[in-house]
Design an enzyme around this catalytic site. Structure first.
Site, PDB file in Angstrom:
ATOM      1  N   HIS A 296       9.034  -5.438   3.995  1.00 58.84           N
ATOM      2  CA  HIS A 296       9.781  -3.764   3.598  1.00 58.84           C
ATOM      3  C   HIS A 296       8.812  -2.696   4.435  1.00 58.84           C
ATOM      4  O   HIS A 296       9.520  -1.661   4.914  1.00 58.84           O
ATOM      5  CB  HIS A 296       9.759  -3.447   2.299  1.00 58.84           C
ATOM      6  CG  HIS A 296      10.556  -2.531   1.956  1.00 58.84           C
ATOM      7  ND1 HIS A 296      12.076  -2.302   2.011  1.00 58.84           N
ATOM      8  CD2 HIS A 296      10.213  -1.207   1.190  1.00 58.84           C
ATOM      9  CE1 HIS A 296      12.351  -1.013   1.805  1.00 58.84           C
ATOM     10  NE2 HIS A 296      11.389  -0.461   1.281  1.00 58.84           N
TER      11      HIS A 296
ATOM     12  N   CYS B  74       5.113   9.011   3.081  1.00 52.87           N
ATOM     13  CA  CYS B  74       3.887   8.056   3.036  1.00 52.87           C
ATOM     14  C   CYS B  74       4.483   6.850   2.718  1.00 52.87           C
ATOM     15  O   CYS B  74       4.853   6.581   1.639  1.00 52.87           O
ATOM     16  CB  CYS B  74       2.903   8.700   1.953  1.00 52.87           C
ATOM     17  SG  CYS B  74       1.311   7.777   1.889  1.00 52.87           S
ATOM     18  N   ILE B  75       4.319   6.020   3.608  1.00 52.46           N
ATOM     19  CA  ILE B  75       4.607   4.304   3.638  1.00 52.46           C
ATOM     20  C   ILE B  75       3.266   3.831   3.367  1.00 52.46           C
ATOM     21  O   ILE B  75       2.397   3.767   4.343  1.00 52.46           O
ATOM     22  CB  ILE B  75       5.268   4.086   4.544  1.00 52.46           C
ATOM     23  CG1 ILE B  75       6.633   5.135   4.887  1.00 52.46           C
ATOM     24  CG2 ILE B  75       6.085   2.656   4.498  1.00 52.46           C
ATOM     25  CD1 ILE B  75       7.307   4.827   6.231  1.00 52.46           C
ATOM     26  N   ILE B  76       2.769   3.199   2.372  1.00 47.62           N
ATOM     27  CA  ILE B  76       1.709   2.318   2.046  1.00 47.62           C
ATOM     28  C   ILE B  76       2.121   0.730   2.141  1.00 47.62           C
ATOM     29  O   ILE B  76       3.281   0.242   1.664  1.00 47.62           O
ATOM     30  CB  ILE B  76       1.171   2.551   0.704  1.00 47.62           C
ATOM     31  CG1 ILE B  76       0.743   3.993   1.055  1.00 47.62           C
ATOM     32  CG2 ILE B  76       0.028   1.725   0.410  1.00 47.62           C
ATOM     33  CD1 ILE B  76       0.147   4.624  -0.637  1.00 47.62           C
TER      34      ILE B  76
ATOM     35  N   ALA C  13      11.229   7.879   2.593  1.00 52.08           N
ATOM     36  CA  ALA C  13      10.963   7.903   4.251  1.00 52.08           C
ATOM     37  C   ALA C  13      12.326   7.415   4.738  1.00 52.08           C
ATOM     38  O   ALA C  13      12.735   8.040   5.845  1.00 52.08           O
ATOM     39  CB  ALA C  13      10.087   7.116   4.439  1.00 52.08           C
ATOM     40  N   LEU C  14      13.078   6.650   4.261  1.00 47.52           N
ATOM     41  CA  LEU C  14      14.387   6.169   5.053  1.00 47.52           C
ATOM     42  C   LEU C  14      15.356   7.268   4.931  1.00 47.52           C
ATOM     43  O   LEU C  14      16.409   7.276   5.614  1.00 47.52           O
ATOM     44  CB  LEU C  14      14.837   4.971   4.331  1.00 47.52           C
ATOM     45  CG  LEU C  14      14.194   3.642   4.839  1.00 47.52           C
ATOM     46  CD1 LEU C  14      14.656   2.373   4.018  1.00 47.52           C
ATOM     47  CD2 LEU C  14      14.180   3.244   6.258  1.00 47.52           C
ATOM     48  N   GLU C  15      15.308   8.258   3.858  1.00 42.44           N
ATOM     49  CA  GLU C  15      16.257   9.213   3.610  1.00 42.44           C
ATOM     50  C   GLU C  15      16.019  10.452   4.598  1.00 42.44           C
ATOM     51  O   GLU C  15      16.820  11.514   4.561  1.00 42.44           O
ATOM     52  CB  GLU C  15      16.597   9.642   2.225  1.00 42.44           C
ATOM     53  CG  GLU C  15      17.248   8.293   1.241  1.00 42.44           C
ATOM     54  CD  GLU C  15      16.124   7.314   1.067  1.00 42.44           C
ATOM     55  OE1 GLU C  15      16.780   6.279   0.997  1.00 42.44           O
ATOM     56  OE2 GLU C  15      15.139   7.412   0.855  1.00 42.44           O
TER      57      GLU C  15
ATOM     58  N   GLU D 262       3.091  -6.022   0.062  1.00 43.51           N
ATOM     59  CA  GLU D 262       2.913  -7.526   0.480  1.00 43.51           C
ATOM     60  C   GLU D 262       4.046  -8.144   1.386  1.00 43.51           C
ATOM     61  O   GLU D 262       4.182  -9.183   1.563  1.00 43.51           O
ATOM     62  CB  GLU D 262       2.673  -8.235  -0.697  1.00 43.51           C
ATOM     63  CG  GLU D 262       1.497  -7.910  -1.586  1.00 43.51           C
ATOM     64  CD  GLU D 262       1.273  -8.830  -2.870  1.00 43.51           C
ATOM     65  OE1 GLU D 262       1.953  -9.440  -3.150  1.00 43.51           O
ATOM     66  OE2 GLU D 262       0.205  -8.314  -3.523  1.00 43.51           O
TER      67      GLU D 262
ATOM     68  N   PHE E 221       9.022   9.628  -2.535  1.00 44.61           N
ATOM     69  CA  PHE E 221       7.996   8.348  -2.831  1.00 44.61           C
ATOM     70  C   PHE E 221       6.504   8.724  -2.528  1.00 44.61           C
ATOM     71  O   PHE E 221       6.325   9.314  -1.415  1.00 44.61           O
ATOM     72  CB  PHE E 221       8.682   7.369  -2.247  1.00 44.61           C
ATOM     73  CG  PHE E 221       8.254   5.998  -2.410  1.00 44.61           C
ATOM     74  CD1 PHE E 221       9.125   5.317  -3.664  1.00 44.61           C
ATOM     75  CD2 PHE E 221       7.328   5.413  -2.004  1.00 44.61           C
ATOM     76  CE1 PHE E 221       8.832   4.263  -4.272  1.00 44.61           C
ATOM     77  CE2 PHE E 221       6.897   3.965  -2.496  1.00 44.61           C
ATOM     78  CZ  PHE E 221       7.544   3.421  -3.438  1.00 44.61           C
TER      79      PHE E 221
END
Length: 154
Positions: free
Chosen positions: A92, A84-86, A60-62, A89, A26
Site C-alpha cells: 500500500h 505524509c506516507i509512512i 495523500a490519494l485525495e 508492511e 492522514f
C-alpha cells in the site's frame, strides 16, 4: 537560497501571488507541522493571509483531485501538496506514494501551474518528524519561486 547559475541570493517577493495549499489529514500531527511551516514561509515571502487558501483532504490519494479543482479555478499562481506516507508492511505504501506523486505531477504539467510537492514518503515516523518543518518551509519557498519564474517566462 542561491541561483546556481549566478551564485547570487534570490530575492523572492510573493506579495501579489495567490497560493493554494492541499493538506492530507492522514498523519495529521505531521501534516499540521508541514502546513504551519509552509504558511509561515509564504507569509515571510510576502504572500498575504487572504491570498492563501488552505484545504484539507482525507489522505495523500485525495490530494491530486483537490489540486485539480484549484488549478481548474484559475485563481492561483502556485499550489502546494502536503502529506505524509509512512511505509508499512504491505504494498500500500508504494501504491499511495506512486499514485499521489504521479497525480500531482500530471496536474502541474496539464495546467502549467507550479505545485510544490511536500508529500513526505518515509520509512518511519522519526524520519517524518525530522523533515516536516524544513520540507514545509521548502514547499512555501518553491511555490513562490516557481510562480515568479513562470510569470517571467510567459
Amino acid at each position: 537560497m542561491q541561483d546556481a547559475d549566478k551564485g547570487t541570493e534570490l530575492k523572492l517577493d510573493g506579495t501579489h501571488l495567490r497560493v493554494g495549499i492541499v493538506q492530507a489529514r492522514f498523519n495529521a500531527a505531521l501534516t499540521d507541522k508541514l502546513a504551519e511551516s509552509c504558511k509561515t514561509e509564504l507569509l515571510a515571502l510576502g504572500v498575504t493571509e487572504r491570498h492563501i487558501r488552505h484545504v484539507t483532504v482525507p489522505g495523500a490519494l485525495e490530494v491530486p483531485i483537490a489540486l485539480q479543482a484549484m488549478a481548474d479555478s484559475g485563481d492561483y499562481e502556485a499550489l502546494v501538496a502536503l502529506g505524509c506516507i509512512i511505509r508499512g508492511e504491505t504494498y500500500h505504501f508504494e501504491l499511495v506514494a506512486n499514485e499521489s506523486g504521479a497525480g500531482v505531477t500530471r496536474i502541474s504539467l496539464d495546467h502549467q501551474i507550479p505545485i510544490a510537492n511536500a508529500i513526505l514518503t518515509v520509512e518511519n515516523e522519526a524520519q517524518a518528524w525530522a523533515r516536516a518543518e524544513e520540507k514545509g518551509r521548502d514547499a512555501g519557498r518553491v511555490a513562490v519561486e516557481m510562480a515568479l519564474l513562470l510569470k517571467e517566462l510567459q
